[in-house]
Design an enzyme around this catalytic site. Structure first.
Site, PDB file in Angstrom:
ATOM      1  N   ARG A  95     -12.305  -3.436  -9.001  1.00  0.00           N
ATOM      2  CA  ARG A  95     -11.991  -4.203  -7.880  1.00  0.00           C
ATOM      3  C   ARG A  95     -13.083  -4.525  -7.593  1.00  0.00           C
ATOM      4  O   ARG A  95     -14.039  -3.714  -6.746  1.00  0.00           O
ATOM      5  CB  ARG A  95     -10.927  -3.837  -6.845  1.00  0.00           C
ATOM      6  N   ASP A 135       1.113  -6.079   7.327  1.00  0.00           N
ATOM      7  CA  ASP A 135       0.152  -5.127   7.565  1.00  0.00           C
ATOM      8  C   ASP A 135      -1.402  -5.633   6.613  1.00  0.00           C
ATOM      9  O   ASP A 135      -1.457  -6.618   5.838  1.00  0.00           O
ATOM     10  CB  ASP A 135       0.172  -4.108   7.310  1.00  0.00           C
ATOM     11  N   PHE A 173       0.892  -1.378  -0.386  1.00  0.00           N
ATOM     12  CA  PHE A 173      -0.215  -0.021  -0.114  1.00  0.00           C
ATOM     13  C   PHE A 173       0.645   1.425  -0.462  1.00  0.00           C
ATOM     14  O   PHE A 173       1.495   0.719   0.523  1.00  0.00           O
ATOM     15  CB  PHE A 173      -1.349   0.450   1.239  1.00  0.00           C
ATOM     16  N   TYR A 230     -11.732   0.065   9.203  1.00  0.00           N
ATOM     17  CA  TYR A 230     -13.375   0.127   8.711  1.00  0.00           C
ATOM     18  C   TYR A 230     -13.183  -0.908   7.408  1.00  0.00           C
ATOM     19  O   TYR A 230     -14.054  -0.262   6.865  1.00  0.00           O
ATOM     20  CB  TYR A 230     -13.274   1.194   8.340  1.00  0.00           C
ATOM     21  N   LYS A 231     -12.482  -2.066   6.858  1.00  0.00           N
ATOM     22  CA  LYS A 231     -12.964  -2.195   6.000  1.00  0.00           C
ATOM     23  C   LYS A 231     -14.130  -3.869   6.075  1.00  0.00           C
ATOM     24  O   LYS A 231     -15.095  -3.256   6.190  1.00  0.00           O
ATOM     25  CB  LYS A 231     -11.456  -2.897   5.224  1.00  0.00           C
TER      26      LYS A 231
HETATM   27  C1  LIG Z   1      -6.648   0.325   3.977  1.00  0.00           C
HETATM   28  C2  LIG Z   1      -5.165   0.863   3.619  1.00  0.00           C
HETATM   29  C3  LIG Z   1      -4.184   1.534   5.283  1.00  0.00           C
HETATM   30  C4  LIG Z   1      -5.129   2.825   5.416  1.00  0.00           C
HETATM   31  O1  LIG Z   1      -4.306   2.904   6.180  1.00  0.00           O
HETATM   32  P1  LIG Z   1      -5.052   4.411   7.337  1.00  0.00           P
HETATM   33  O2  LIG Z   1      -3.663   5.268   7.719  1.00  0.00           O
HETATM   34  O3  LIG Z   1      -5.672   3.988   8.202  1.00  0.00           O
HETATM   35  O4  LIG Z   1      -5.680   5.293   5.900  1.00  0.00           O
HETATM   36  C5  LIG Z   1      -2.843   0.982   4.577  1.00  0.00           C
HETATM   37  N1  LIG Z   1      -1.984   0.204   4.668  1.00  0.00           N
HETATM   38  C6  LIG Z   1      -3.338  -1.201   3.968  1.00  0.00           C
HETATM   39  C7  LIG Z   1      -2.962  -2.179   3.469  1.00  0.00           C
HETATM   40  C8  LIG Z   1      -4.471  -0.616   3.839  1.00  0.00           C
HETATM   41  O5  LIG Z   1      -5.605  -1.238   2.664  1.00  0.00           O
END
Ligand SMILES: *Cc1c(COP(=O)(O)O)cnc(C)c1O
Length: 427
Positions: free
Chosen positions: A387, A207, A128, A232-233
């Site tokens: 996606r 992560d 990410f 939140y996912k």
């Molecule tokens: C959604 C996501 C994030 C989001 O990070 P935030 O700091 O909560 O915005 C980080 N890493 C991955 C792999 C994600 O999918």
């Protein structure tokens, strides 16, 4: 396979789905909308409104500051205990708060300090962007002699475990990877990679933002060192809900937080002049917990625990396999390409399809011109990925069937030509 046969199959799978009733436990606005973005913002549990009203009227409105002792100070621990059950860890190894990005910063910084004398950070090109920015930012601002090594991909979809092994050496301080890749849904074998890293003395931060709540995770069994993830996912905690971090017990006291805030102090309410870290991973807390953003999470974690991760995973694999069959019969002939692994063992819950007109097709799904077609909400990741965020707790097989048929129709009828090819806003 004939098209009708796949529709019949979808309906049969829905009828036989032991988790089908969970869909009713989430808010329903009664429009013909197929939501395929559960991997970006999960649906809202139906009881959140009532629970939030009570918190607002009673806890905040009436009890005011007394609520900290009555309810709020304990809330992050309650959530940590629920999350621990989903993540295969002890509850004192999970801390809820801040965002995933901030948690990664704290743990990566602490790791690089601990691993003095080692100068290499290993990540991959599917990670990410925020994770990569944070690792590079740490080097630029605090560890100028460290180097970020990015393992590449040969197909744009998967990472070869051998390539990770080749990138590891005794100079490696930290390996920082996404358990499930946000675009392709590539899923690492967490134990295999963790073992590899340990063989050279490196520590790993996983992560799990894109796996928590859809892929069974057993942090303790994998002897995972550290992890971060968002809620939140697939965890349906609501927009911007606080994230979590995990540190295995025997590593906790060796790590120092780079943000020694008062909530990580051994006695925050003694208001001491000097900082003294709290025991274990509590030192990684920074400031006041975001109570209103934490409340919905308790509702949604309850639902996930009731459904059970093994059953969710079983359904999820059947769903992505079903989408793969639809891809073969409906979409491949029209120029769509696979953006996700074909082997379900190495695939998370979402599924990416590529098409040169991906952004326009995505817009046509979300904003159809006709009134007799469903609104379908996937998302788009550049350059060409649509996606499909299948959330096993709430997505039905018929949803998947209808989404694939809609993708076919949009391309066959060239509906996408009505939409601009230039992305804007949240995609
Ligand atoms: C959604 C996501 C994030 C989001 O990070 P935030 O700091 O909560 O915005 C980080 N890493 C991955 C792999 C994600 O999918």
């Amino acid at each position: 396979m004939s098209r009708d046969r796949l529709l019949r199959e979808a309906r049969d799978l829905d009828r036989g789905d032991p988790l089908a009733s969970f869909r009713q436990r989430f808010f329903d606005d009664a429009t013909d909308t197929i939501y395929l973005d559960g991997n970006s913002l999960g649906r809202m549990p139906a009881d959140v409104g009532e629970v939030m009203s009570e918190v607002l009227a009673h806890q905040w409105g009436s009890r005011l500051i007394r609520s900290w002792n009555e309810r709020w100070l304990a809330l992050p621990d309650t959530l940590a205990a629920q999350l621990a059950r989903l993540l295969g860890s002890h509850s004192d190894e999970i801390l809820v708060g801040d965002s995933t990005s901030i948690n990664l910063f704290k743990l990566a910084f602490a790791t690089l300090k601990l691993q003095q004398g080692r100068g290499r950070i290993v990540t991959d090109c599917l990670n990410f962007p925020s994770d990569r920015y944070i690792l590079q930012g740490l080097i630029d601002q605090h560890f100028p002699n460290h180097r970020l090594v990015t393992v590449g991909t040969s197909d744009g979809i998967t990472i070869d475990a051998h390539a990770i092994r080749r990138a590891l050496d005794t100079d490696t301080a930290l390996v920082s990877l996404s358990h499930v890749a946000y675009k392709s849904a590539f899923l690492y074998d967490m134990k295999e990679i963790t073992d590899m890293a340990h063989q050279v003395g490196a520590l790993v931060i996983w992560d799990v933002s894109h796996s928590a709540g859809s892929v069974p995770i057993d942090l303790n069994h994998c002897q995972a060192d550290m992890a971060v993830g968002c809620t939140y996912k697939y965890l349906n905690g609501g927009p911007g809900a606080p994230a979590f971090l995990y540190v295995r017990r025997d590593l906790q006291d060796a790590l120092d937080t780079p943000i020694p805030g008062w909530f990580g102090h051994a006695k925050p309410f003694a208001f001491a002049t000097d900082y003294e870290p709290d025991r274990g991973l509590r030192r990684f807390a920074v400031g006041t917990p975001h109570i209103l953003s934490l409340v919905p999470l308790e509702c949604s974690l309850d639902l996930l625990l009731q459904a059970g991760l093994d059953r969710l995973r079983e359904k999820s694999v059947t769903q992505t396999e079903f989408l793969l069959a639809l891809f073969r019969s409906h979409l491949e002939p029209l120029g769509f390409e696979l953006g996700s692994p074909t082997n379900p063992q190495h695939r998370g819950a979402h599924f990416s399809l590529r098409h040169p007109h991906g952004y326009q097709i995505n817009q046509a799904m979300i904003r159809p011109k006709g009134t007799d077609v469903p609104i379908i909400i996937p998302d788009f990741r550049p350059p060409d990925m649509i996606r499909m965020g299948l959330a096993p707790l709430t997505t039905s097989f018929e949803d998947i069937y209808r989404a694939a048929v809609r993708l076919r129709d949009i391309v066959e009828r060239e509906e996408y030509l009505h939409f601009s090819a230039t992305p804007s806003g949240v995609t």
